[in-house]
Design a protein around this motif. Structure first.
Motif, PDB file in Angstrom:
ATOM      1  N   ILE A  80      30.203  10.077  25.830  1.00  0.00           N
ATOM      2  CA  ILE A  80      29.415  11.081  25.116  1.00  0.00           C
ATOM      3  C   ILE A  80      30.158  11.461  23.840  1.00  0.00           C
ATOM      4  O   ILE A  80      31.347  11.721  23.854  1.00  0.00           O
ATOM      5  CB  ILE A  80      29.191  12.344  25.980  1.00  0.00           C
ATOM      6  CG1 ILE A  80      28.541  11.974  27.322  1.00  0.00           C
ATOM      7  CG2 ILE A  80      28.366  13.375  25.226  1.00  0.00           C
ATOM      8  CD1 ILE A  80      27.161  11.371  27.218  1.00  0.00           C
ATOM      9  N   ARG A  81      29.416  11.461  22.726  1.00  0.00           N
ATOM     10  CA  ARG A  81      30.002  11.819  21.439  1.00  0.00           C
ATOM     11  C   ARG A  81      28.948  12.523  20.594  1.00  0.00           C
ATOM     12  O   ARG A  81      27.759  12.489  20.924  1.00  0.00           O
ATOM     13  CB  ARG A  81      30.543  10.596  20.713  1.00  0.00           C
ATOM     14  CG  ARG A  81      29.445   9.662  20.256  1.00  0.00           C
ATOM     15  CD  ARG A  81      29.961   8.402  19.591  1.00  0.00           C
ATOM     16  NE  ARG A  81      30.186   7.433  20.648  1.00  0.00           N
ATOM     17  CZ  ARG A  81      31.180   6.575  20.664  1.00  0.00           C
ATOM     18  NH1 ARG A  81      32.036   6.517  19.688  1.00  0.00           N
ATOM     19  NH2 ARG A  81      31.320   5.728  21.649  1.00  0.00           N
ATOM     20  N   GLU A  82      29.393  13.137  19.511  1.00  0.00           N
ATOM     21  CA  GLU A  82      28.485  13.774  18.576  1.00  0.00           C
ATOM     22  C   GLU A  82      28.344  12.907  17.340  1.00  0.00           C
ATOM     23  O   GLU A  82      29.291  12.234  16.937  1.00  0.00           O
ATOM     24  CB  GLU A  82      29.003  15.157  18.182  1.00  0.00           C
ATOM     25  CG  GLU A  82      28.993  16.140  19.330  1.00  0.00           C
ATOM     26  CD  GLU A  82      29.447  17.534  18.922  1.00  0.00           C
ATOM     27  OE1 GLU A  82      30.064  17.691  17.842  1.00  0.00           O
ATOM     28  OE2 GLU A  82      29.183  18.466  19.692  1.00  0.00           O
ATOM     29  N   ALA A  83      27.145  12.946  16.748  1.00  0.00           N
ATOM     30  CA  ALA A  83      26.880  12.173  15.535  1.00  0.00           C
ATOM     31  C   ALA A  83      26.019  13.011  14.600  1.00  0.00           C
ATOM     32  O   ALA A  83      25.061  13.658  15.038  1.00  0.00           O
ATOM     33  CB  ALA A  83      26.180  10.865  15.879  1.00  0.00           C
ATOM     34  N   GLY A  84      26.372  12.995  13.320  1.00  0.00           N
ATOM     35  CA  GLY A  84      25.625  13.746  12.320  1.00  0.00           C
ATOM     36  C   GLY A  84      24.238  13.171  12.099  1.00  0.00           C
ATOM     37  O   GLY A  84      24.023  11.964  12.179  1.00  0.00           O
ATOM     38  N   LEU A  85      23.307  14.061  11.792  1.00  0.00           N
ATOM     39  CA  LEU A  85      21.922  13.653  11.541  1.00  0.00           C
ATOM     40  C   LEU A  85      21.549  13.744  10.063  1.00  0.00           C
ATOM     41  O   LEU A  85      20.383  13.600   9.708  1.00  0.00           O
ATOM     42  CB  LEU A  85      20.965  14.531  12.364  1.00  0.00           C
ATOM     43  CG  LEU A  85      21.025  14.329  13.872  1.00  0.00           C
ATOM     44  CD1 LEU A  85      20.260  15.434  14.589  1.00  0.00           C
ATOM     45  CD2 LEU A  85      20.477  12.964  14.234  1.00  0.00           C
ATOM     46  N   GLU A  86      22.519  13.959   9.194  1.00  0.00           N
ATOM     47  CA  GLU A  86      22.250  14.170   7.775  1.00  0.00           C
ATOM     48  C   GLU A  86      21.555  12.985   7.094  1.00  0.00           C
ATOM     49  O   GLU A  86      20.871  13.169   6.091  1.00  0.00           O
ATOM     50  CB  GLU A  86      23.553  14.470   7.018  1.00  0.00           C
ATOM     51  CG  GLU A  86      24.176  15.805   7.334  1.00  0.00           C
ATOM     52  CD  GLU A  86      24.999  15.817   8.622  1.00  0.00           C
ATOM     53  OE1 GLU A  86      25.376  16.907   9.055  1.00  0.00           O
ATOM     54  OE2 GLU A  86      25.252  14.743   9.196  1.00  0.00           O
ATOM     55  N   LEU A  87      21.706  11.794   7.620  1.00  0.00           N
ATOM     56  CA  LEU A  87      21.133  10.611   6.988  1.00  0.00           C
ATOM     57  C   LEU A  87      19.732  10.274   7.500  1.00  0.00           C
ATOM     58  O   LEU A  87      19.133   9.299   7.053  1.00  0.00           O
ATOM     59  CB  LEU A  87      22.069   9.411   7.187  1.00  0.00           C
ATOM     60  CG  LEU A  87      23.492   9.617   6.645  1.00  0.00           C
ATOM     61  CD1 LEU A  87      24.353   8.413   6.973  1.00  0.00           C
ATOM     62  CD2 LEU A  87      23.459   9.884   5.155  1.00  0.00           C
ATOM     63  N   MET A  88      19.232  11.105   8.408  1.00  0.00           N
ATOM     64  CA  MET A  88      17.897  10.885   8.974  1.00  0.00           C
ATOM     65  C   MET A  88      16.948  11.964   8.462  1.00  0.00           C
ATOM     66  O   MET A  88      17.370  13.072   8.139  1.00  0.00           O
ATOM     67  CB  MET A  88      17.959  10.946  10.505  1.00  0.00           C
ATOM     68  CG  MET A  88      18.865   9.895  11.134  1.00  0.00           C
ATOM     69  SD  MET A  88      18.315   8.201  10.873  1.00  0.00           S
ATOM     70  CE  MET A  88      16.819   8.168  11.854  1.00  0.00           C
ATOM     71  N   GLU A  89      15.665  11.624   8.396  1.00  0.00           N
ATOM     72  CA  GLU A  89      14.666  12.616   8.025  1.00  0.00           C
ATOM     73  C   GLU A  89      14.612  13.697   9.094  1.00  0.00           C
ATOM     74  O   GLU A  89      14.867  13.431  10.275  1.00  0.00           O
ATOM     75  CB  GLU A  89      13.295  11.966   7.890  1.00  0.00           C
ATOM     76  CG  GLU A  89      13.175  11.047   6.691  1.00  0.00           C
ATOM     77  CD  GLU A  89      11.765  10.515   6.527  1.00  0.00           C
ATOM     78  OE1 GLU A  89      10.812  11.218   6.913  1.00  0.00           O
ATOM     79  OE2 GLU A  89      11.648   9.392   6.020  1.00  0.00           O
ATOM     80  N   GLU A  90      14.270  14.905   8.683  1.00  0.00           N
ATOM     81  CA  GLU A  90      14.187  16.012   9.616  1.00  0.00           C
ATOM     82  C   GLU A  90      13.198  15.684  10.737  1.00  0.00           C
ATOM     83  O   GLU A  90      12.111  15.155  10.493  1.00  0.00           O
ATOM     84  CB  GLU A  90      13.726  17.277   8.882  1.00  0.00           C
ATOM     85  CG  GLU A  90      13.812  18.525   9.728  1.00  0.00           C
ATOM     86  CD  GLU A  90      13.519  19.787   8.949  1.00  0.00           C
ATOM     87  OE1 GLU A  90      13.109  20.764   9.583  1.00  0.00           O
ATOM     88  OE2 GLU A  90      13.688  19.793   7.712  1.00  0.00           O
ATOM     89  N   ASP A  91      13.597  15.979  11.954  1.00  0.00           N
ATOM     90  CA  ASP A  91      12.789  15.751  13.165  1.00  0.00           C
ATOM     91  C   ASP A  91      12.494  14.277  13.445  1.00  0.00           C
ATOM     92  O   ASP A  91      11.619  13.969  14.257  1.00  0.00           O
ATOM     93  CB  ASP A  91      11.478  16.533  13.111  1.00  0.00           C
ATOM     94  CG  ASP A  91      11.701  18.039  13.074  1.00  0.00           C
ATOM     95  OD1 ASP A  91      12.653  18.516  13.725  1.00  0.00           O
ATOM     96  OD2 ASP A  91      10.930  18.737  12.388  1.00  0.00           O
ATOM     97  N   ALA A  92      13.200  13.354  12.806  1.00  0.00           N
ATOM     98  CA  ALA A  92      12.979  11.925  13.043  1.00  0.00           C
ATOM     99  C   ALA A  92      13.581  11.469  14.362  1.00  0.00           C
ATOM    100  O   ALA A  92      13.135  10.489  14.948  1.00  0.00           O
ATOM    101  CB  ALA A  92      13.548  11.098  11.899  1.00  0.00           C
ATOM    102  N   VAL A  93      14.613  12.176  14.829  1.00  0.00           N
ATOM    103  CA  VAL A  93      15.319  11.790  16.048  1.00  0.00           C
ATOM    104  C   VAL A  93      15.024  12.818  17.142  1.00  0.00           C
ATOM    105  O   VAL A  93      15.140  14.021  16.917  1.00  0.00           O
ATOM    106  CB  VAL A  93      16.840  11.705  15.791  1.00  0.00           C
ATOM    107  CG1 VAL A  93      17.592  11.401  17.072  1.00  0.00           C
ATOM    108  CG2 VAL A  93      17.140  10.661  14.728  1.00  0.00           C
TER     109      VAL A  93
END
Length: 96
Positions: A27-40
């Protein structure tokens, strides 16, 4: 060469803009800054690079890739196997 092991999104922290992902039990954390909002969304499979979610992939493709990684990992010794899983998204940038 850099290879990214598909990771399953298990939680999303919208305040910090990060996803918690499961990469073959790690388990790890990953930034979502490179994805469109609510895409993941929770349950999606994603590919990581240097600590960021780079894109989503289908569950079918993710599971096929994971099966291939498992075959490769069976050949490795324990230390090499653990290092590969833990460091899979920390690919060094190489100059051209």
């Amino acid at each position: 060469m850099c290879l990214s092991i598909p990771s399953k999104v298990v939680a999303i922290d919208t305040e910090r803009n990060i996803a918690k992902v499961d990469t073959m039990g790690v388990i790890r954390e990953a930034g979502l800054e490179l994805m469109e909002e609510d895409a993941v969304k929770i349950g999606d499979y994603v590919l990581l690079h240097i600590g960021f979610v780079m894109n989503k992939i289908s569950e079918e493709d993710a599971l096929a890739s994971i099966d291939t990684y498992k075959e490769i990992l069976e050949i490795m010794d324990k230390e090499e196997r653990e290092r590969t899983i833990l460091e899979d998204d920390n690919c060094p940038n190489r100059g051209a």
